[in-house]
Design a protein around this motif. Structure first.
Motif, PDB file in Angstrom:
ATOM      1  N   GLU A   1       2.003   3.454  -1.946  1.00 56.11           N
ATOM      2  CA  GLU A   1       1.612   4.687  -2.647  1.00 56.11           C
ATOM      3  C   GLU A   1       0.596   5.496  -1.837  1.00 56.11           C
ATOM      4  O   GLU A   1       0.561   6.715  -1.906  1.00 56.11           O
ATOM      5  N   ASN A   2      -0.233   4.780  -1.072  1.00 52.00           N
ATOM      6  CA  ASN A   2      -1.241   5.466  -0.251  1.00 52.00           C
ATOM      7  C   ASN A   2      -0.615   6.192   0.937  1.00 52.00           C
ATOM      8  O   ASN A   2      -1.279   6.987   1.597  1.00 52.00           O
ATOM      9  N   TYR A   3       0.631   5.886   1.213  1.00 51.90           N
ATOM     10  CA  TYR A   3       1.313   6.512   2.356  1.00 51.90           C
ATOM     11  C   TYR A   3       2.402   7.487   1.911  1.00 51.90           C
ATOM     12  O   TYR A   3       3.271   7.847   2.682  1.00 51.90           O
TER      13      TYR A   3
ATOM     14  N   GLN B   1       0.831  -1.218   0.000  1.00 52.26           N
ATOM     15  CA  GLN B   1       0.000   0.000   0.000  1.00 52.26           C
ATOM     16  C   GLN B   1       0.864   1.266   0.000  1.00 52.26           C
ATOM     17  O   GLN B   1       0.403   2.353   0.319  1.00 52.26           O
TER      18      GLN B   1
ATOM     19  N   GLU C   1      -6.742  10.045   3.700  1.00 51.70           N
ATOM     20  CA  GLU C   1      -7.825   9.714   2.778  1.00 51.70           C
ATOM     21  C   GLU C   1      -7.997   8.196   2.662  1.00 51.70           C
ATOM     22  O   GLU C   1      -9.091   7.669   2.793  1.00 51.70           O
ATOM     23  N   TYR C   2      -6.881   7.493   2.477  1.00 56.03           N
ATOM     24  CA  TYR C   2      -6.923   6.035   2.294  1.00 56.03           C
ATOM     25  C   TYR C   2      -7.416   5.325   3.560  1.00 56.03           C
ATOM     26  O   TYR C   2      -8.310   4.488   3.501  1.00 56.03           O
ATOM     27  N   GLU C   3      -6.849   5.667   4.699  1.00 56.20           N
ATOM     28  CA  GLU C   3      -7.229   4.950   5.931  1.00 56.20           C
ATOM     29  C   GLU C   3      -8.681   5.243   6.305  1.00 56.20           C
ATOM     30  O   GLU C   3      -9.410   4.337   6.713  1.00 56.20           O
TER      31      GLU C   3
ATOM     32  N   SER D   1      -2.662  11.670   1.552  1.00 50.00           N
ATOM     33  CA  SER D   1      -3.120  10.415   0.942  1.00 50.00           C
ATOM     34  C   SER D   1      -3.335   9.345   2.016  1.00 50.00           C
ATOM     35  O   SER D   1      -4.256   8.537   1.913  1.00 50.00           O
TER      36      SER D   1
ATOM     37  N   ASN E   1     -11.181   3.437   4.002  1.00 47.89           N
ATOM     38  CA  ASN E   1     -11.202   1.978   4.156  1.00 47.89           C
ATOM     39  C   ASN E   1     -11.449   1.515   5.581  1.00 47.89           C
ATOM     40  O   ASN E   1     -11.236   0.337   5.899  1.00 47.89           O
TER      41      ASN E   1
END
Ligand code: 1PZ
Length: 214
Positions: free
Chosen positions: A74-76, A72, A84-86, A81, A89
């Motif tokens: 790229e999400n970090y 993951q 937004e990702y955490e 980002s 989800n």
């Protein structure tokens, strides 16, 4: 002094924070962690009495580094980002630590709060009198910031450790930036960047109501 301390300069550490803010005003995670790693090395040079503090910082740095090394990654890339990702989800415990005790959001928040202390502490050092006590600057800024999030036992241990800090001039020289005057000038250059990183993160966390994550 620990081995390698002679080549270590706090300048490079603080410079890492100048690389944190992207053109889109996002906070990049890698230089942020690089800055913290350097601060931990510096803290270790000050003596073993600080190891309970550096260990906690290392644990938190490693949690986020593991996300950066996972599939993951790229999400970090940025704090924006990550949030937004955490959140999208359901990966953040919002009320109580349970399913996601070590989310990136809550872990980063601990470093973010410590950055606030760092900002105030370095400003106190920069503007302090020549003969002022680092331990006083440290405990005043700690009590005004991070201490509010720590239980009594940690506040007590921190207070004892602060007594081991050298005088302001010795502290400035330990930074390995040159003379005390040169160290003060470097702090003046670096602090606005640290403040900017802090401010952007604070606004982001406030906007998403994440400032009290358990
Ligand atoms: C130059 C002198 C250094 C003084 C450092 C002042 C900060 C004192 C912080 C004491 C923290 C002690 C250990 C553990 C604390 C944790 O409970 C908390 C909350 O985490 P949780 O329990 O919720 O998982 N951890 C923190 O608040 C993060 C603290 C990081 C401190 C890093 C300081 C780096 C200093 C660099 C100095 C140049």
């Amino acid at each position: 002094m620990a081995a390698g301390a002679e080549t270590f300069s706090l300048r490079e550490v603080l410079v890492a924070f100048t690389a944190c803010v992207s053109e889109q005003r996002e906070v990049r995670v890698d230089p942020y962690l690089a800055g913290w790693k350097g601060l931990v090395r510096f803290l270790n040079c000050l003596g073993t009495i600080f190891s309970f503090i550096s260990k906690d910082a290392v644990t938190k740095i490693e949690i986020i580094e593991n996300y950066r090394n996972s599939d993951q990654r790229e999400n970090y890339l940025t704090v924006q980002s990550m949030v937004e990702y955490e959140l999208a989800n359901g990966l953040v415990d919002l009320q109580k630590r349970s399913k996601h005790p070590d989310s990136g959001c809550r872990t980063f928040l601990r470093l973010h709060r410590a950055l606030h202390w760092l900002q105030m502490f370095l400003e106190g050092l920069r503007t302090g009198e020549d003969n002022s006590k680092t331990s006083v600057i440290c405990s005043e800024t700690y009590n005004a910031s991070l201490a509010n999030y720590h239980p009594w036992i940690i506040r007590k241990a921190a207070g004892v450790a602060f007594c081991a800090l050298p005088t302001r001039n010795t502290f400035l020289e330990t930074m390995n930036v040159g003379t005390a005057e040169e160290a003060v000038a470097m702090l003046g250059d670096a602090l606005p960047y640290i403040c900017e990183v802090y401010k952007i993160t604070e606004e982001l966390y406030a906007q998403h109501k994440l400032l009290d994550l358990p």
